[in-house]
Enzyme design. Structure first.
Site, PDB file in Angstrom:
ATOM      1  N   GLY A 163      44.659  61.475  38.957  1.00  0.00           N
ATOM      2  CA  GLY A 163      43.410  61.535  38.218  1.00  0.00           C
ATOM      3  C   GLY A 163      43.456  61.051  36.786  1.00  0.00           C
ATOM      4  N   ASP A 164      44.651  60.922  36.203  1.00  0.00           N
ATOM      5  CA  ASP A 164      44.788  60.399  34.835  1.00  0.00           C
ATOM      6  C   ASP A 164      46.068  59.575  34.768  1.00  0.00           C
ATOM      7  OD1 ASP A 164      44.325  59.897  32.164  1.00  0.00           O
ATOM      8  OD2 ASP A 164      44.941  61.880  31.463  1.00  0.00           O
ATOM      9  N   LEU A 165      46.161  58.622  35.695  1.00  0.00           N
ATOM     10  CA  LEU A 165      47.431  57.947  35.952  1.00  0.00           C
ATOM     11  C   LEU A 165      47.591  56.699  35.086  1.00  0.00           C
ATOM     12  CD1 LEU A 165      49.884  58.470  37.757  1.00  0.00           C
ATOM     13  CD2 LEU A 165      48.902  56.901  39.429  1.00  0.00           C
ATOM     14  N   ASN A 169      51.699  58.790  31.458  1.00  0.00           N
ATOM     15  CA  ASN A 169      51.899  59.947  32.330  1.00  0.00           C
ATOM     16  C   ASN A 169      52.860  59.663  33.480  1.00  0.00           C
ATOM     17  OD1 ASN A 169      50.295  61.598  30.799  1.00  0.00           O
ATOM     18  ND2 ASN A 169      48.441  61.231  32.005  1.00  0.00           N
TER      19      ASN A 169
END
Length: 256
Positions: A163-165, A169
């Site tokens: 979801g926040d790749l 991260n």
């Protein structure tokens, strides 16, 4: 060695939500999914993870990451917009992220309702998106809610998304990649792929090749990359200002 993230002023539930997302993604690791940072301890104001020494990315590690990401996605989710077990709504950065307790009619409805429109309105309120830009994004939301396959592609099985790749991260270690800081939810697998391309990633095309070898995306997926990038661009418009809002408006204009 451990790494402690802590903030006594963090929003309520911030670190427990992060821990739940990591654990949910980590359920796929024994079956070949991408490795995820272990949660050693979590409180309302902190989370403790192992400290992972990093190395330079290699093509081999990139291809393996792509393969493993496909398997994480393939672990599935109950429906588009669902939260990881044990939590309700979540966060992306420090911004609230709404989830759904019931399945939406289709992915486009979820994307418009829970990702694009709320962040467009927040960006306009913060000055990160102009009034004309907001109108363009809201027109895109109307199209998303219609569920037109010409816009959103064929309906995809809900995937288990990070979801926040973005590249920050993804930790490249001697044992392969480890992902951190998710905004985990059930959603469209193309969403994570689009996020990978937004801010650059070492050996990106090799990652994509590894993914496609394992779980080929639907025809035309590259044409939909910018559609999936509207939400993260709006997140950045809220946090960092109008240059990102202008990018989001340009993308919206191309679809309406």
């Amino acid at each position: 060695m451990v790494f402690t993230k802590q903030d006594p002023n963090a929003p309520a539930g911030f670190y427990p939500v992060e821990a739940a997302g990591l654990r949910w993604l980590g359920e796929a690791t024994p079956s070949g999914g991408t490795p995820v940072a272990d949660v050693l301890e979590v409180t309302d104001s902190s989370i403790v993870l192992p400290r992972y020494p990093t190395v330079s990315p290699t093509p081999e590690a990139a291809r393996e990451f792509g393969r493993r990401l496909a398997l994480t996605h393939g672990a599935g989710a109950p429906h588009h917009g669902c939260a990881p077990p044990g939590v309700a709504d979540g966060f992306i950065a420090t911004l609230p992220l709404h989830h759904l307790t019931q399945p939406p009619p289709h992915w486009g409805d979820f994307y418009a309702r829970c990702r694009v429109e709320p962040f467009a309105r927040a960006a306009e309120a913060s000055g990160g998106l102009s009034g004309s830009g907001l109108n363009l994004v809201l027109k895109l939301c109307d199209r998303l809610r219609e569920g037109d396959p010409a816009l959103i592609g064929p309906e995809a099985k809900p995937a288990r998304l990070h979801g926040d790749l973005w590249s920050g991260n993804i930790l490249w270690t001697s044992a392969g990649t480890v992902v951190i800081d998710p905004a985990a939810h059930g959603g469209h697998p193309e969403t994570d792929l689009a996020m990978l391309t937004l801010f650059g990633l070492p050996h990106l095309e090799i990652v994509i090749d590894g993914y496609q070898e394992t779980a080929p995306s639907a025809d035309g997926w590259r044409d939909r990359v910018s559609l999936h990038q509207v939400h993260p661009l709006l997140v950045h418009a809220v946090l960092f200002g109008a240059s990102y809002g202008e990018q989001a408006a340009r993308v919206a204009r191309s679809y309406v």
